[in-house]
Design an enzyme around this catalytic site. Structure first.
Site, PDB file in Angstrom:
ATOM      1  N   LYS A  33       0.868  -1.185   0.000  1.00 41.47           N
ATOM      2  CA  LYS A  33       0.000   0.000   0.000  1.00 41.47           C
ATOM      3  C   LYS A  33       0.901   1.230   0.000  1.00 41.47           C
ATOM      4  CE  LYS A  33      -3.912   1.894   2.728  1.00 41.47           C
ATOM      5  NZ  LYS A  33      -4.791   1.632   3.890  1.00 41.47           N
TER       6      LYS A  33
ATOM      7  N   SER B 142      -9.711   1.538   2.791  1.00 41.91           N
ATOM      8  CA  SER B 142      -8.803   2.387   2.055  1.00 41.91           C
ATOM      9  C   SER B 142      -7.684   1.633   1.338  1.00 41.91           C
ATOM     10  CB  SER B 142      -8.183   3.401   3.026  1.00 41.91           C
ATOM     11  OG  SER B 142      -7.385   2.742   3.986  1.00 41.91           O
TER      12      SER B 142
ATOM     13  N   SER C 165     -10.184  -1.053   6.869  1.00 43.21           N
ATOM     14  CA  SER C 165      -9.593  -0.751   5.563  1.00 43.21           C
ATOM     15  C   SER C 165      -8.889  -1.903   4.868  1.00 43.21           C
ATOM     16  CB  SER C 165      -8.605   0.408   5.686  1.00 43.21           C
ATOM     17  OG  SER C 165      -9.303   1.621   5.817  1.00 43.21           O
TER      18      SER C 165
END
Lengths: 472, 474
Positions: free
Chosen positions: A61, A136, A160
């Protein structure tokens, strides 16, 4: 998937992973930065071939700091930010032989659950590109779900990792708070942030956790708890396991097909010898999950991101004074969505508000955790559907409605962040070609129960290594 | 005085640690700008604080010396504000749970001993240093993250002299503890003074001004006194004191306004989530407290009670720890404590100044000075000779050897001296007559003759005594 990949040539499997991610980019828009992997492939010469992730392509990420490689957290303000150090987990992954192929898109600074709030634009669901990936950690989720990589790193502040995992039909693990070091991970809210991972199979998730977990002296909240060989220890014989079904969530879900899928799973688990009983948490505390989360996360976030001022790194907008530089940089550098969250956070910390907003939220958080501990007493895991629907269409992905479905069914997984308890999403089936899944929460440092029950579910569903076919 | 001055002082003191409060970057002064920094000190994304154990230990030492109660549960908070010298946009401090509370410091005033109460002592991190020039502002982050303690007094001081005594007292105390360099001129100790005036001690506190960044103890006193003049003038004219931050301008010898305090800033303090509360081991705290070095006030008391030193001499010694340590070492070799103190304070200090040497460069050994003093007391050498010998002792020579080499050993053998005295008397009958006729100076002449005959080695006091006795016999 890791074991089958290992049968292929190292260079080939890494290049193919990179190739797939690149091919899918115009469809999924999951990547912020692609790696040139040559250097890492050469670096493998110094790593033993039996290292757990030797030559395994992975994705990070884009809030995981990588020395010398742009790390933006999908925010304009960090668009040109090149970290001067590696996050702790990057060191761990490299030592284990992993080859990073890309940095993946996310909701800006981790704020959001749709991945529509990324500076590089929305990320699409590989099962149906008109639907959202969830967020996210959306980019990481779809790169696993599309079969580009077997493992991707995500972070989880509210849900997330676990929500996008459910939307994409893969495993999403958020381990115990302190299990994986957060050093070098661009934060959202420090007391709620967890590093975790996506995988297409429970065994791969367990293998990866063993690599990532462990004490790091640079993160004072990281735990000294010994790290197990979770994969080796997996036992899918769940006879006698005590499973608590989370009734509040079931009651808040309107779609009977989701409920049917869940009930069927419960029957299956019973048949395998698990004891399945029903529990419920206090309703008023359940209704407080979202407001408490919003207050605490945004209060911490507003301070956490005060370092993004245009003075020392990142983008800078000119101004006649230092103050002007900061104001202009922050006004242009953050989306209005993020600025709105900063205002909420700041408001709750004002001296005249702090006691009745922020401090109260902290007290309610403690009550919620005590309530969770109470209902989980005597059970190995708390089990519930991960979401009330399949991944919504882009235009339907509306957040922050104050319905019961939203307050409870769509946000119950934040319990894992409030408490720090380990929590994992596992796919359980499909609804109109879109994946659905469940979420399990275990006691602190009992990730093993998640893997054991997860492996049992996987055996029943046959969804191990199930990936979406992307038409590039 | 027309008004009573009410003074409270906040002191920031850099702790003497190898590394920073929350990072492993080195703490250093005077290094090349931005060379002692890492990603944490620069507030880079993803960094996390890690508490420096040594800093906690030093803070506990300071809190103990200040008679504070120690909070064994260490917690930190964020103080939020945007400023270019503050990399993270917040400072990690101890707003809600300071490590020490409710202590005091004792000072000497003209009216005797006085306790200045300490409100709190807490740990925090320092900011970066800024340099403003024509092109703009330069920032040196070397100082960013340096461990600090902030010591906040109650508003218990009533004059510039008391304020100066308080700061001096803290400075020597922290220095003795080894907690800080306490160099005000280098900024490792910084002093902010709050001052207000009121008609009588029964009146409520007046509006206070804060004088920031005083860089010497004498300036503390001067700043307080000039601020008294300024405020009293305003009050005399019926004006009102504005709440503001001022600085002391040495050239103008007055305080100058820096900025107004428009209400207090809301720093939105909240607990630092990346540092979970740390429960200190009580045994560890005790072991730190039990191994505190002797503090200046204790040492002064020892000098007065055990060594019988004059209060002034004890003060002079104690204020300079290295000199005082030297004196203590010398006292191991001689019991002539006051004489040793005199020689340490006057001769040694003067010689060091003249040679432009610091105590660290001192070559004089304490045992040698003790020996010298013993020899003086025993009458082996005269005071005049001693000064000559000291010149060599100062360079590290053994006084006995010096005396031997110079052949200046004093003749104190009574038998030998008496023989010499008899001889001189026999040779000078006129002097005996003069003495009998009441001319006392004859004695001086005779002593001079003995000195001459002994080539200056006769013990003058003893010679004098013997001559007087012998004269009476004749």
């Amino acid at each position: 998937m890791i074991e089958s990949l290992k049968k292929q040539d190292v260079r080939k499997r890494c290049e193919e992973a990179l190739q797939k991610a690149k091919e899918y980019q115009h469809v999924l828009n999951a990547v912020v930065t692609f790696y040139d992997i040559e250097e890492q492939l050469e670096g493998l010469n110094a790593i033993r071939e039996d290292a757990p992730l030797y030559g395994i392509p992975v994705v990070l990420k884009d809030n995981i700091n990588t020395k010398g490689v742009r790390t933006t957290a999908s925010s304009r303000i960090l668009d040109n930010y090149i970290p001067v150090y590696d996050a702790h987990i990057v060191e761990k992954l490299k030592a284990a032989g992993a080859v990073i192929i890309a940095k993946s898109s996310m909701d800006e600074l981790g704020m959001g659950g749709t991945n529509r709030n990324a500076y590089t634009g929305k990320v699409n669901n590989p099962w149906d590109v008109t639907r959202i990936s969830g967020g996210s950690s959306g980019g990481s989720a779809v790169l696993v779900a599309s079969g580009a990589v077997p493992i991707a790193i995500g972070t989880d502040t509210g849900d997330s990792i676990r929500k996008p995992a459910a939307y994409n039909g893969i495993i999403g693990l958020k381990p115990t708070y302190g299990r994986i070091s957060r050093y070098g991970v661009i934060p959202y809210a420090s007391s709620l942030d967890h590093v975790g991972l996506f995988a297409a199979a429970v065994h791969d998730a367990a293998k990866a956790l063993t690599v990532l977990a462990g004490r790091d002296d640079r993160d004072m909240t990281s735990s000294y708890e010994a790290v197990a060989d979770y994969e080796k220890a997996i036992n899918s014989d769940i006879g006698g396991k005590r499973i608590a079904v989370f009734d509040n969530v079931l009651e808040a879900i309107e779609d009977s097909r989701i409920l049917d899928n869940f009930k069927q799973l419960c029957e299956t688990l019973k048949k395998r010898g698990a004891i399945v009983e029903h529990v419920r948490l206090d309703d008023s505390l359940m209704n407080a999950l979202v407001p408490v989360y919003f207050i605490i996360s945004n209060a911490e976030a507003t301070a956490n991101h005060s370092n993004l001022d245009g003075i020392r790194f990142g983008m800078r907008e000119d101004g006649d004074t230092m103050e002007e530089i900061m104001i202009h940089t922050r006004t242009k550098g953050f989306s209005s969505y993020v600025r709105k969250r900063f205002v909420i956070g700041s408001y709750s910390l004002f001296e005249e508000n702090q006691e009745k907003i922020f401090r109260k939220a902290q007290k309610v958080r403690r009550k919620i955790v005590e309530e969770l501990a109470r209902v989980m007493n005597g059970y190995d895991v708390l089990l519930a559907p991960a979401a009330s629907t399949v991944a919504p269409h882009d235009e339907d992905a509306c957040e922050e409605k104050l319905s019961k479905t939203y307050l409870v069914a769509e946000n119950h997984m934040v319990l894992g962040n409030f408490s720090g308890y380990p929590s994992m999403s596992v796919p359980t089936g499909f609804l109109e070609h879109m994946p659905i899944g469940i979420n399990m929460t275990a006691h602190p440092f009992d990730e093993q129960s998640l893997f054991d029950i997860g492996a049992a579910i996987e055996e029943e569903t046959g969804l191990k290594d199930k990936i979406a076919e992307v038409k590039a | 005085m027309k008004y009573e001055t009410v003074i409270g002082i906040e002191i920031h003191c850099e702790l003497k640690t190898k590394t920073k409060m929350f990072s492993s970057a080195p703490v250093a002064f005077g290094e090349q700008a931005n060379s002692c920094v890492n990603e944490i000190d620069l507030g880079h994304p993803g960094t996390l604080p890690c508490v420096n154990k040594k800093a906690v230990e030093l803070a506990i030492m300071a809190a103990t010396a200040l008679h504070c109660e120690i909070d064994s549960l260490v917690k930190f908070d964020r103080k939020n504000y945007y400023y270019s010298d503050l990399p993270k946009g917040f400072q990690i401090t101890q707003q809600f749970h300071p490590i020490g509370t409710g202590g005091y410091v004792e000072i000497d005033t003209e009216q005797g001993k006085k306790r200045i109460r300490i409100n709190r002592i807490h740990m925090e991190e320092d900011t970066a240093k800024q340099f403003h020039n024509e092109q703009g502002t330069l920032i040196d982050f070397n100082r960013a993250g340096t461990p600090l303690v902030e010591i906040v007094s109650e508003a218990d001081m009533r004059s510039g002299a008391e304020a100066a005594a308080y700061v001096e007292n803290l400075r020597t105390m922290l220095y003795y503890l080894g907690v800080s360099d306490v160099k005000m001129e280098e900024g490792s100790m910084r002093c902010d003074v709050n001052i207000s005036l009121r008609r009588t001690s029964d009146d409520p506190f007046g509006v206070k001004t804060e004088i920031k960044n005083l860089n010497s103890i004498s300036n503390v006193q001067k700043a307080v006194e000039s601020e008294y003049e300024r405020q009293s003038r305003i009050l005399d004219e019926g004006g009102v004191i504005l709440q503001e931050t001022r600085r002391y301008d040495e050239a103008q010898k007055t305080t100058v306004s820096m900025r107004m305090k428009e209400g207090s800033v809301d720093y939105k303090y909240f607990p630092e989530p990346n540092i979970t509360p740390i429960q200190l081991d009580e045994a560890w705290i005790r072991s730190i407290q039990q191994s505190l070095p002797e503090l200046p006030r204790e040492r002064k008391q020892r000098y007065e009670e055990q060594y019988g030193l004059r209060s002034y001499d004890a003060d002079v010694l104690v204020q300079n720890r290295e000199l005082s340590d030297f004196y203590d070492a010398a006292c191991q070799y001689s019991k002539e404590y006051q004489l040793l103190a005199n020689w340490t304070i006057t001769e040694l200090t003067a010689a060091l100044n003249k040679a432009n040497r610091k105590m660290a460069e001192n070559r004089c050994r304490p045992e040698d000075l003790a020996q010298l003093v013993t020899m003086i007391k025993a009458g082996e050498i005269s005071g005049k000779q001693a000064k000559e010998v000291f010149a060599d002792v100062f360079e590290g020579k053994d006084p006995k050897k010096v005396v031997e080499e110079k052949g200046m050993k004093q003749m104190s053998d009574e038998g030998a001296l008496l023989a010499m005295v008899q001889e001189v008397l026999d040779k000078n009958p006129q002097s005996i007559i003069d003495f009998k006729n009441g001319k006392d100076r004859a004695v001086g002449f005779l002593v001079g003759q003995v000195m001459k005959a002994s080539k200056g080695q006769a013990n003058p006091a003893m010679t004098n005594k013997l001559i007087q006795e012998e004269l009476k016999k004749r």
